[in-house]
Design an enzyme around this catalytic site. Sequence first.
Site, PDB file in Angstrom:
ATOM      1  N   CYS A 115       0.858  -1.177   0.000  1.00 52.40           N
ATOM      2  CA  CYS A 115       0.000   0.000   0.000  1.00 52.40           C
ATOM      3  C   CYS A 115       0.903   1.238   0.000  1.00 52.40           C
ATOM      4  O   CYS A 115       1.953   1.246   0.630  1.00 52.40           O
ATOM      5  CB  CYS A 115      -0.937   0.097   1.202  1.00 52.40           C
ATOM      6  SG  CYS A 115      -2.070  -1.277   1.347  1.00 52.40           S
TER       7      CYS A 115
ATOM      8  N   ARG B 210       3.773  -0.377  -4.878  1.00 49.28           N
ATOM      9  CA  ARG B 210       3.473  -0.943  -3.560  1.00 49.28           C
ATOM     10  C   ARG B 210       2.098  -1.603  -3.496  1.00 49.28           C
ATOM     11  O   ARG B 210       1.754  -2.227  -2.503  1.00 49.28           O
ATOM     12  CB  ARG B 210       3.530   0.164  -2.489  1.00 49.28           C
ATOM     13  CG  ARG B 210       4.854   0.857  -2.407  1.00 49.28           C
ATOM     14  CD  ARG B 210       4.806   1.946  -1.364  1.00 49.28           C
ATOM     15  NE  ARG B 210       4.684   1.375  -0.047  1.00 49.28           N
ATOM     16  CZ  ARG B 210       5.706   1.057   0.732  1.00 49.28           C
ATOM     17  NH1 ARG B 210       6.932   1.269   0.326  1.00 49.28           N
ATOM     18  NH2 ARG B 210       5.508   0.544   1.928  1.00 49.28           N
TER      19      ARG B 210
ATOM     20  N   TRP C 168      -3.016  -2.498  -1.676  1.00 51.02           N
ATOM     21  CA  TRP C 168      -2.782  -3.916  -1.918  1.00 51.02           C
ATOM     22  C   TRP C 168      -3.594  -4.635  -0.855  1.00 51.02           C
ATOM     23  O   TRP C 168      -3.273  -4.563   0.334  1.00 51.02           O
ATOM     24  CB  TRP C 168      -1.293  -4.241  -1.779  1.00 51.02           C
ATOM     25  CG  TRP C 168      -0.950  -5.641  -2.162  1.00 51.02           C
ATOM     26  CD1 TRP C 168      -0.625  -6.084  -3.414  1.00 51.02           C
ATOM     27  CD2 TRP C 168      -0.848  -6.781  -1.299  1.00 51.02           C
ATOM     28  NE1 TRP C 168      -0.361  -7.436  -3.373  1.00 51.02           N
ATOM     29  CE2 TRP C 168      -0.484  -7.895  -2.092  1.00 51.02           C
ATOM     30  CE3 TRP C 168      -1.045  -6.988   0.071  1.00 51.02           C
ATOM     31  CZ2 TRP C 168      -0.302  -9.174  -1.573  1.00 51.02           C
ATOM     32  CZ3 TRP C 168      -0.866  -8.265   0.596  1.00 51.02           C
ATOM     33  CH2 TRP C 168      -0.503  -9.332  -0.234  1.00 51.02           C
TER      34      TRP C 168
ATOM     35  N   ASN D 189      -1.442   1.838   6.028  1.00 51.60           N
ATOM     36  CA  ASN D 189      -0.646   0.762   5.430  1.00 51.60           C
ATOM     37  C   ASN D 189      -0.260  -0.163   6.575  1.00 51.60           C
ATOM     38  O   ASN D 189       0.251   0.294   7.587  1.00 51.60           O
ATOM     39  CB  ASN D 189       0.597   1.382   4.765  1.00 51.60           C
ATOM     40  CG  ASN D 189       1.590   0.356   4.289  1.00 51.60           C
ATOM     41  OD1 ASN D 189       1.255  -0.811   4.133  1.00 51.60           O
ATOM     42  ND2 ASN D 189       2.815   0.789   4.065  1.00 51.60           N
ATOM     43  N   GLY D 190      -0.535  -1.472   6.430  1.00 54.21           N
ATOM     44  CA  GLY D 190      -0.196  -2.409   7.507  1.00 54.21           C
ATOM     45  C   GLY D 190      -1.404  -3.256   7.874  1.00 54.21           C
ATOM     46  O   GLY D 190      -2.399  -3.275   7.146  1.00 54.21           O
TER      47      GLY D 190
ATOM     48  N   GLU E 115      15.858 -18.320  -9.624  1.00 52.23           N
ATOM     49  CA  GLU E 115      15.535 -16.914  -9.882  1.00 52.23           C
ATOM     50  C   GLU E 115      14.899 -16.749 -11.273  1.00 52.23           C
ATOM     51  O   GLU E 115      13.947 -15.989 -11.446  1.00 52.23           O
ATOM     52  CB  GLU E 115      16.806 -16.057  -9.731  1.00 52.23           C
ATOM     53  CG  GLU E 115      16.683 -14.591 -10.074  1.00 52.23           C
ATOM     54  CD  GLU E 115      15.666 -13.827  -9.219  1.00 52.23           C
ATOM     55  OE1 GLU E 115      15.149 -14.367  -8.230  1.00 52.23           O
ATOM     56  OE2 GLU E 115      15.372 -12.677  -9.597  1.00 52.23           O
TER      57      GLU E 115
ATOM     58  N   LYS F 267      11.217 -15.195 -11.975  1.00 50.97           N
ATOM     59  CA  LYS F 267      10.978 -14.049 -12.864  1.00 50.97           C
ATOM     60  C   LYS F 267       9.874 -14.385 -13.861  1.00 50.97           C
ATOM     61  O   LYS F 267       8.983 -13.582 -14.115  1.00 50.97           O
ATOM     62  CB  LYS F 267      12.236 -13.658 -13.653  1.00 50.97           C
ATOM     63  CG  LYS F 267      13.324 -12.925 -12.944  1.00 50.97           C
ATOM     64  CD  LYS F 267      12.995 -11.541 -12.453  1.00 50.97           C
ATOM     65  CE  LYS F 267      12.348 -11.583 -11.100  1.00 50.97           C
ATOM     66  NZ  LYS F 267      13.161 -11.429  -9.940  1.00 50.97           N
TER      67      LYS F 267
ATOM     68  N   GLU G 105       6.287 -14.749 -12.088  1.00 45.25           N
ATOM     69  CA  GLU G 105       5.670 -13.565 -11.505  1.00 45.25           C
ATOM     70  C   GLU G 105       5.220 -12.537 -12.533  1.00 45.25           C
ATOM     71  O   GLU G 105       4.254 -11.822 -12.292  1.00 45.25           O
ATOM     72  CB  GLU G 105       6.556 -12.921 -10.428  1.00 45.25           C
ATOM     73  CG  GLU G 105       7.812 -12.286 -10.924  1.00 45.25           C
ATOM     74  CD  GLU G 105       8.671 -11.724  -9.795  1.00 45.25           C
ATOM     75  OE1 GLU G 105       8.128 -11.315  -8.766  1.00 45.25           O
ATOM     76  OE2 GLU G 105       9.900 -11.688  -9.963  1.00 45.25           O
TER      77      GLU G 105
ATOM     78  N   HIS H 141      14.970 -37.498 -10.278  1.00 51.38           N
ATOM     79  CA  HIS H 141      14.264 -37.924  -9.063  1.00 51.38           C
ATOM     80  C   HIS H 141      12.786 -37.527  -9.102  1.00 51.38           C
ATOM     81  O   HIS H 141      12.133 -37.490  -8.066  1.00 51.38           O
ATOM     82  CB  HIS H 141      14.949 -37.336  -7.825  1.00 51.38           C
ATOM     83  CG  HIS H 141      16.360 -37.807  -7.683  1.00 51.38           C
ATOM     84  ND1 HIS H 141      16.680 -39.104  -7.362  1.00 51.38           N
ATOM     85  CD2 HIS H 141      17.535 -37.167  -7.888  1.00 51.38           C
ATOM     86  CE1 HIS H 141      18.003 -39.237  -7.345  1.00 51.38           C
ATOM     87  NE2 HIS H 141      18.542 -38.071  -7.665  1.00 51.38           N
TER      88      HIS H 141
ATOM     89  N   LYS I  15       5.539  -4.549  -4.499  1.00 53.80           N
ATOM     90  CA  LYS I  15       6.917  -4.505  -4.028  1.00 53.80           C
ATOM     91  C   LYS I  15       6.893  -4.157  -2.545  1.00 53.80           C
ATOM     92  O   LYS I  15       5.928  -3.567  -2.070  1.00 53.80           O
ATOM     93  CB  LYS I  15       7.662  -3.414  -4.809  1.00 53.80           C
ATOM     94  CG  LYS I  15       9.116  -3.771  -5.002  1.00 53.80           C
ATOM     95  CD  LYS I  15       9.754  -2.932  -6.061  1.00 53.80           C
ATOM     96  CE  LYS I  15      11.204  -3.300  -6.196  1.00 53.80           C
ATOM     97  NZ  LYS I  15      11.397  -4.609  -6.818  1.00 53.80           N
TER      98      LYS I  15
HETATM   99  C1  F6R Z   1      10.716 -11.000  -6.888  1.00 53.30           C
HETATM  100  C2  F6R Z   1      10.758 -10.066  -5.789  1.00 53.30           C
HETATM  101  C3  F6R Z   1      10.437 -10.571  -4.427  1.00 53.30           C
HETATM  102  C4  F6R Z   1      11.359  -9.897  -3.392  1.00 53.30           C
HETATM  103  C5  F6R Z   1      10.925 -10.296  -1.976  1.00 53.30           C
HETATM  104  C6  F6R Z   1      11.861  -9.750  -0.924  1.00 53.30           C
HETATM  105  O1  F6R Z   1      11.062 -10.405  -8.087  1.00 53.30           O
HETATM  106  O2  F6R Z   1      11.008  -8.913  -5.957  1.00 53.30           O
HETATM  107  O3  F6R Z   1      10.532 -11.955  -4.351  1.00 53.30           O
HETATM  108  O4  F6R Z   1      12.668 -10.291  -3.638  1.00 53.30           O
HETATM  109  O5  F6R Z   1       9.630  -9.837  -1.738  1.00 53.30           O
HETATM  110  O6  F6R Z   1      11.924  -8.367  -1.002  1.00 53.30           O
HETATM  111  P1  F6R Z   1      13.098  -7.549  -0.340  1.00 53.30           P
HETATM  112  O7  F6R Z   1      14.339  -7.889  -1.070  1.00 53.30           O
HETATM  113  O8  F6R Z   1      12.697  -6.127  -0.502  1.00 53.30           O
HETATM  114  O9  F6R Z   1      13.160  -7.980   1.090  1.00 53.30           O
END
Ligand code: F6R
Length: 615
Positions: free
Chosen positions: A2, A27, A75, A101-102, A488, A492, A495, A511, A610
């Site tokens: 948020c 966010r 969010w 937010n929270g 990773e 990518k 997501e 396996h 994010k």
């Molecule tokens: C994936 C991504 C998330 C963050 C995760 C941790 O692309 O961005 O998996 O890596 O939410 O976030 P941070 O690094 O901000 O603690």
Amino acid sequence: MCGIVAYIGNKDPKPIIIGGLHRLEYRGYDSAGILVCNNSEYQLTKITGKVNALSKMLETKPNIAPHLGIGHTRWATHGIPNDKNAHPHYSNSGKLYMVHNGIIENYDSLKMELINRGYSFYSDTDSEVLVNLIEEIKVKENVKLHKAVQLALNQVVGAYGIVVCDTFNPKELIVARLGSPLAIGLGESSFYVGSDATPFLDHTRKVVYLEDNEMAVLSKNGKINIKNIISDEPIHPYIEELQWSLNSIQKGGYRHFMLKEIHEQPKAISDTLRGRLLVDKGTIQINSINEYKEKFLNAKRIVFVACGTSWHASLVGEYLFEYFIRIPVEVEYASEFRYRDPIIEKDDIVICISQSGETADTLAALKIAKEKGAFIYGICNVVGSSISRETHSGIYTHAGPEIGVASTKAFSTQITVLILIALKLAELKKTFDSRQLHDYQAELSQIPGKIEQLIKTSSSIDEIAKNYSDSQNCIYLGRGFNFPVALEGALKLKEISYIHAEGYPAAEMKHGPIALIDKNMPVVVIATKKTNYEKVVSNIQEIKSREGKIIAIVSEGDETVAKLANHVIEIPNVSECFTPILATIPLQLLSYQIAINRGCNVDQPRNLAKSVTVE
Ligand code: F6R
């Protein structure tokens, strides 16, 4: 999660808040809202959807010449994304408005008490409970708004960043924080508030970051009063001067932030290395390691704690630390670590990795490890973030603001920092001789240039992506240093393109996962030269025999894999410990291009946000 933006002063708050919400959309973006008011009128606009929709709706409303406003991009946690659950929320009297937010964890019991006292609720949110609790206290105790906010927050269990105002007395904004970041920008007799400082970067560079358990009263006459919510003690504001450039938070001609951030990696990594990698002197300078040299030299074990992409970087850290400094390493999901009564021994070092520095699980895990007596070291990107402030010591990645929800440059700079630390500790522990270390240092200094070259020659990835844009599933394989890269790469893809993807250590295929291979299954294999190369080639043969489609990331000039794979993407030849940085880049570009072909919103993938500040 948020985004909050607020303003009080002499300017029109609408463009400030809408512009700010656009910058905070990373966010959360399932609904948005804004309340503006002047001395006699106020206007609330809320809508399901993105900030653009809010902005359009706002244009249809009459201008009431406001001087104060609070805005929010959501969010969803409590209550589905819809107009009524969108913020700002208001109290039963219609006087008090709040953005939050929270999560208020005890909202249910507070709500029941308020219902018993005659309150009613229009939304399913925990936030509406809090604004009514504030009102109840304000009326019952006959106190000023800031006191009512303080008393209410002392009854709350959970996390919050809030801005509250009274539309019947719009002379001040009350701002408070516990667990959810809030920055206050100081203007000319005016104040800006944001979940981070980006919303007001073009208005002021002077910023005060609220600490946990702090609240501020921001008055229209330009006065700021900060105090501790629990002890009531006044706090002198510590004003910081922001150094960020506006360019760093704009797309700068790129179609998406994610693409910009992928292309920024040579510069971001150079910034990470600057002043630390001193090839001419044959050393690495990391002040926070020098300062705590004894702790690092005596450490018996290193425990990494992180989430998501940062957890993948931690796994790379495990390979790096074992290789360079021969120290036992464990890599923990912060969300598991925090609830497991983890065993932390004296002489353990816990390293928390987080781009945002605000991830709730990582922050909670950090606090638990700290309580258990561990030395806590942080690797963060966002300067002044909660995690960076809670650690005993740490290092910034200096990747610059990462706005695309999918992490790209944060990952490669985290690995760069881990390499720097590994090389520095190898120097201190003398696990490698100085000649070898110097060679590694010299090679590391070449990495930004090699990434630049790699990105320039990556156009074939667009062609490859066309073949797999309709795929339902995808497997990623890697071994050793590149096993985390497989994880990773898969993250990518899933997501941002919503294609189901899994990463495995290549040898684990037999396996179980090999049962998934048929002619419809694309398999991305990181098959760079050196250790395990022949074994990975055998894995490729096994996939080929089952008609899987192979996209191989290979070292420049590789001929063996080229004969087996359907597509190859070459990366420059580097020492094996540096391959994770380079091998990741084509995987980022491949995911990006596939997502674009599928018409996905790469910067704002569905259901994600994010900076995950909730559990
Ligand atoms: C994936 C991504 C998330 C963050 C995760 C941790 O692309 O961005 O998996 O890596 O939410 O976030 P941070 O690094 O901000 O603690």
